[in-house]
Design a protein around this motif. Structure first.
Motif, PDB file in Angstrom:
ATOM      1  N   GLY A   1       1.055  -1.305   0.059  1.00 42.81           N
ATOM      2  CA  GLY A   1      -0.025   0.027   0.088  1.00 42.81           C
ATOM      3  C   GLY A   1       0.919   1.220  -0.097  1.00 42.81           C
ATOM      4  O   GLY A   1       0.488   2.310  -0.733  1.00 42.81           O
ATOM      5  N   VAL A   2       2.093   1.047   0.954  1.00 42.67           N
ATOM      6  CA  VAL A   2       2.841   2.348   0.886  1.00 42.67           C
ATOM      7  C   VAL A   2       3.480   2.485  -0.570  1.00 42.67           C
ATOM      8  O   VAL A   2       3.771   3.530  -1.047  1.00 42.67           O
ATOM      9  CB  VAL A   2       3.918   2.348   1.778  1.00 42.67           C
ATOM     10  CG1 VAL A   2       4.756   3.197   1.985  1.00 42.67           C
ATOM     11  CG2 VAL A   2       3.231   2.164   3.539  1.00 42.67           C
ATOM     12  N   LEU A   3       3.919   1.407  -1.304  1.00 44.73           N
ATOM     13  CA  LEU A   3       4.472   1.487  -2.709  1.00 44.73           C
ATOM     14  C   LEU A   3       3.321   2.325  -3.653  1.00 44.73           C
ATOM     15  O   LEU A   3       3.754   2.824  -4.543  1.00 44.73           O
ATOM     16  CB  LEU A   3       4.954   0.161  -3.092  1.00 44.73           C
ATOM     17  CG  LEU A   3       6.185  -0.175  -2.121  1.00 44.73           C
ATOM     18  CD1 LEU A   3       6.567  -1.499  -2.522  1.00 44.73           C
ATOM     19  CD2 LEU A   3       7.425   0.727  -2.470  1.00 44.73           C
ATOM     20  N   MET A   4       2.175   1.466  -3.366  1.00 44.58           N
ATOM     21  CA  MET A   4       1.153   2.321  -4.356  1.00 44.58           C
ATOM     22  C   MET A   4       0.858   3.713  -4.232  1.00 44.58           C
ATOM     23  O   MET A   4       0.532   4.304  -5.179  1.00 44.58           O
ATOM     24  CB  MET A   4      -0.369   1.495  -4.157  1.00 44.58           C
ATOM     25  CG  MET A   4      -0.298   0.189  -4.823  1.00 44.58           C
ATOM     26  SD  MET A   4      -2.014  -0.523  -4.850  1.00 44.58           S
ATOM     27  CE  MET A   4      -1.710  -1.702  -3.419  1.00 44.58           C
ATOM     28  N   CYS A   5       1.125   4.218  -2.786  1.00 42.06           N
ATOM     29  CA  CYS A   5       0.823   5.632  -2.517  1.00 42.06           C
ATOM     30  C   CYS A   5       1.900   6.395  -3.103  1.00 42.06           C
ATOM     31  O   CYS A   5       1.790   7.710  -3.122  1.00 42.06           O
ATOM     32  CB  CYS A   5       0.795   5.939  -1.297  1.00 42.06           C
ATOM     33  SG  CYS A   5      -0.619   5.373  -0.527  1.00 42.06           S
ATOM     34  N   VAL A   6       2.948   5.887  -3.949  1.00 44.99           N
ATOM     35  CA  VAL A   6       3.875   6.691  -4.507  1.00 44.99           C
ATOM     36  C   VAL A   6       3.335   7.756  -5.584  1.00 44.99           C
ATOM     37  O   VAL A   6       3.788   8.797  -5.850  1.00 44.99           O
ATOM     38  CB  VAL A   6       5.174   5.823  -5.041  1.00 44.99           C
ATOM     39  CG1 VAL A   6       6.023   6.742  -5.855  1.00 44.99           C
ATOM     40  CG2 VAL A   6       5.959   5.413  -3.745  1.00 44.99           C
ATOM     41  N   THR A   7       2.419   7.214  -6.304  1.00 47.32           N
ATOM     42  CA  THR A   7       1.930   7.832  -7.525  1.00 47.32           C
ATOM     43  C   THR A   7       0.386   8.401  -6.800  1.00 47.32           C
ATOM     44  O   THR A   7      -0.155   7.751  -6.135  1.00 47.32           O
ATOM     45  CB  THR A   7       1.517   7.080  -8.837  1.00 47.32           C
ATOM     46  OG1 THR A   7       0.714   5.786  -8.481  1.00 47.32           O
ATOM     47  CG2 THR A   7       2.966   6.206  -9.223  1.00 47.32           C
ATOM     48  N   ILE A   8       0.145   9.328  -7.559  1.00 50.58           N
ATOM     49  CA  ILE A   8      -1.297  10.098  -7.222  1.00 50.58           C
ATOM     50  C   ILE A   8      -2.318   9.158  -7.646  1.00 50.58           C
ATOM     51  O   ILE A   8      -3.334   8.994  -6.778  1.00 50.58           O
ATOM     52  CB  ILE A   8      -1.350  11.524  -7.871  1.00 50.58           C
ATOM     53  CG1 ILE A   8      -0.217  12.510  -7.316  1.00 50.58           C
ATOM     54  CG2 ILE A   8      -2.525  12.031  -7.707  1.00 50.58           C
ATOM     55  CD1 ILE A   8      -0.274  13.650  -8.122  1.00 50.58           C
ATOM     56  N   ILE A   9      -2.442   8.590  -8.705  1.00 48.99           N
ATOM     57  CA  ILE A   9      -3.310   7.683  -9.146  1.00 48.99           C
ATOM     58  C   ILE A   9      -3.506   6.556  -8.239  1.00 48.99           C
ATOM     59  O   ILE A   9      -4.488   5.838  -7.859  1.00 48.99           O
ATOM     60  CB  ILE A   9      -3.103   7.109 -10.442  1.00 48.99           C
ATOM     61  CG1 ILE A   9      -3.368   8.464 -11.631  1.00 48.99           C
ATOM     62  CG2 ILE A   9      -4.004   6.071 -11.057  1.00 48.99           C
ATOM     63  CD1 ILE A   9      -2.738   8.134 -12.846  1.00 48.99           C
TER      64      ILE A   9
END
Length: 121
Positions: free
Chosen positions: A25-33
């Motif tokens: 989840g933290v890795l997915m939060c790197v991009t705005i999308i």
């Protein structure tokens, strides 16, 4: 009883699974999308760490964005997470001692499939 169940759950892999959800989840939060998907993955990780004593609740406010995000989640990663919970649920269901843990895995399947419209409270 739920405290003891959650402690045993953490020792039998719940801690590792929850941490993997949170890191993803933290890795997915790197991009705005990816922020909405990352937040749902973190929510799923926290729910995975302590499922005993909680129940799945359906959000009555199903908007267009929630449905769209659930479909995207389902196509991209939700079905794999649900299959993992089903697999571990069937493995735990083999023994009588593992039945409570199998029940928790089966309880997490709807949340893993559609996390925007389901919550664990």
């Amino acid at each position: 009883m739920s405290l003891l169940g959650n402690l045993i759950w953490l020792l039998l892999g719940g801690l590792i699974a929850g941490l993997l959800y949170i890191v993803g989840g933290v890795l997915m939060c790197v991009t705005i999308i990816g922020i909405p998907f990352g937040l749902q993955s973190i929510k799923l990780g926290l729910a995975t760490m302590a499922p005993f004593g909680k129940e799945v609740v359906v959000d009555p406010r199903a908007g267009a964005f929630k449905i769209l995000f659930d479909i995207l989640w389902l196509l991209l990663c939700g079905w794999e997470i649900a299959v993992a919970h089903l697999t571990f649920g069937f493995i735990f269901a083999i023994t009588i001692v593992g039945l409570p843990f199998a029940k928790q895995h089966f309880k997490l399947v709807p949340v893993a499939l559609m996390p925007f419209n389901h919550d664990l409270r």
